[in-house]
Enzyme design. Structure first.
Site, mmCIF file in Angstrom:
data_model
loop_
_atom_site.group_PDB
_atom_site.id
_atom_site.type_symbol
_atom_site.label_atom_id
_atom_site.label_comp_id
_atom_site.label_asym_id
_atom_site.label_seq_id
_atom_site.Cartn_x
_atom_site.Cartn_y
_atom_site.Cartn_z
ATOM 1 N N ARG A 95 0.784 -1.383 -0.122
ATOM 2 C CA ARG A 95 -0.077 -0.075 -0.098
ATOM 3 C C ARG A 95 0.713 1.163 -0.064
ATOM 4 O O ARG A 95 0.425 2.200 0.233
ATOM 5 C CB ARG A 95 -0.985 0.124 1.229
ATOM 6 C CG ARG A 95 -1.963 -1.132 1.185
ATOM 7 C CD ARG A 95 -2.553 -1.177 2.534
ATOM 8 N NE ARG A 95 -3.496 -0.105 2.947
ATOM 9 C CZ ARG A 95 -3.654 0.273 4.005
ATOM 10 N NH1 ARG A 95 -2.936 -0.375 5.161
ATOM 11 N NH2 ARG A 95 -4.192 1.374 4.511
ATOM 12 N N LYS A 119 2.921 2.337 2.073
ATOM 13 C CA LYS A 119 3.128 3.122 3.406
ATOM 14 C C LYS A 119 4.379 2.560 4.204
ATOM 15 O O LYS A 119 4.272 2.101 5.285
ATOM 16 C CB LYS A 119 1.939 2.763 4.458
ATOM 17 C CG LYS A 119 0.357 3.197 3.883
ATOM 18 C CD LYS A 119 -0.434 2.879 4.632
ATOM 19 C CE LYS A 119 -1.957 3.652 4.086
ATOM 20 N NZ LYS A 119 -1.882 4.880 4.092
ATOM 21 N N HIS A 147 9.614 -6.008 16.428
ATOM 22 C CA HIS A 147 8.396 -6.465 17.251
ATOM 23 C C HIS A 147 7.781 -7.852 16.454
ATOM 24 O O HIS A 147 7.856 -9.045 17.259
ATOM 25 C CB HIS A 147 7.153 -5.598 17.549
ATOM 26 C CG HIS A 147 6.053 -6.169 18.265
ATOM 27 N ND1 HIS A 147 5.909 -6.499 19.529
ATOM 28 C CD2 HIS A 147 4.797 -6.537 17.566
ATOM 29 C CE1 HIS A 147 4.967 -7.046 19.739
ATOM 30 N NE2 HIS A 147 4.126 -7.292 18.522
#
Length: 274
Positions: free
Chosen positions: A145, A147, A158
Site C-alpha cells: 500500500r 506506507k 516486534h
C-alpha cells in the site's frame, strides 16, 4: 590473557553449558511438528520477510501506484480476529486446561502425568507460534500500500522478535508458565485486529475509532504485567529457565521503552501541538 583469565572464561563457559543442558527440554512429538523439527524454515521465512519489506518490496513499488487490497485486508483482519479469539477460547473451554495452567503458573509440570492436558497445552502453543508467523503479513500489506513510513524499527523488531521468541520457547523451553503472556497477548490481538478491520472499512469509520490511543495503552499495560510476572517467577524461585527469564525481561523492558516512546510521540506531542 594469562592462565587465570582462561580459567575464569572456561568456568563461565562450563556454567552456561550446564545451565543450557539443565534448562532446555526436548520432546520427540512436539519437536517433529511443522516448523519445530529444524530452525531453518523459520529462519528462511524471516529472511524472506526482511528482504521483501526492506528491499525487494519498496523497489518493486517504487514506480507503481499503491495496490488496492481493501477486501484482502478486511478478510485478513477478520480472520486474525477470529483466529486469536479461537486461541483464547481453546485455553478456557478445553476441559482441565485452565486448571492445569493455573496450577503451574510458578512450578512447571514435571510429574509426567496428565499427558493429555499437557499435549493440549503444547498444541495451543504451536497455534500461537503460527499466529506470530501470520502476523508478518501486516508489514507486507504496508509495503504493497506504499506506507513504508509504517515499517518502523519498532514494528519490524516486534514482529521478528515475536516469531523467534515463541519458536525458541516451544522448541527448547516448553514451559506452562508462558501461558500468562500468551493469553494476554491473544486478548489484545483480538481487540487490535478488530480495530484494523473496522479501520479498513473506510474513512466513514474514523469517528467511531476514537479509542485507538487506548489500544496502544493496553499494549503498554501488557508489557508491565509481563514484567511483574517474570519478576515474580524470579522472586518466588519458580522453576523457570533463568537464562530465558533474563532474556525475556530485557526484551520486554525494551518493548515497553519503545512503546512508551511511540505513545508519547504519537499522542502527547500531538495533543500539545493542537
Amino acid at each position: 590473557m594469562d592462565s587465570n583469565d582462561y580459567s575464569v572464561v572456561n568456568e563461565a563457559h562450563q556454567q552456561i553449558l550446564h545451565l543450557l543442558k539443565k534448562e532446555l527440554k526436548s520432546d520427540k512429538v512436539i519437536d517433529s511438528w511443522v516448523f519445530m523439527s529444524s530452525p531453518w524454515p523459520i529462519t528462511l521465512i524471516l529472511l524472506i520477510y526482511l528482504a521483501f519489506i526492506l528491499k525487494i518490496g519498496p523497489e518493486f513499488m517504487k514506480n507503481r501506484e499503491p495496490f488496492s487490497i481493501k477486501n484482502v485486508m478486511l478478510l485478513y483482519n477478520l480472520m486474525q480476529t477470529i483466529f486469536n479469539g479461537y486461541l483464547l477460547a481453546y485455553v478456557f473451554i478445553t476441559p482441565g486446561l485452565p486448571t492445569y495452567i493455573w496450577n503451574h503458573t510458578c512450578q512447571p509440570d514435571q510429574s509426567g502425568t496428565k499427558t493429555h492436558i499437557k499435549q493440549e497445552f503444547h498444541t495451543i502453543s504451536w497455534y500461537f507460534v503460527l499466529s506470530k508467523i501470520v502476523d508478518l503479513f501486516d508489514t507486507v500489506f504496508f509495503v504493497l500500500r506504499k506506507k513504508q513510513s509504517h515499517v518502523s524499527f519498532l514494528h519490524v523488531y516486534h514482529h521478528v522478535n515475536m516469531v523467534i521468541t515463541c519458536y525458541v520457547h516451544l522448541r527448547f523451553i516448553k514451559s506452562e508458565q508462558a501461558a500468562f503472556g500468551g493469553v494476554i497477548n491473544s486478548f489484545i490481538h483480538v481487540i487490535m485486529y478488530l480495530y484494523y478491520f473496522l479501520a479498513a472499512l473506510g474513512p466513514h469509520m474514523q469517528k467511531h475509532l476514537w479509542w485507538k490511543k487506548y489500544l496502544t495503552g493496553i499494549q503498554i499495560v501488557q508489557f508491565i504485567l509481563n514484567i511483574i510476572y517474570l519478576l515474580g517467577l524470579y522472586a518466588f524461585d519458580c522453576n523457570y529457565p533463568k537464562l530465558f527469564l533474563f532474556y525475556m525481561l530485557a526484551d520486554i523492558i525494551l518493548f515497553l521503552y519503545m512503546f512508551l516512546k511511540f505513545y508519547n510521540n504519537t499522542y502527547n506531542i500531538k495533543n500539545k501541538s493542537q
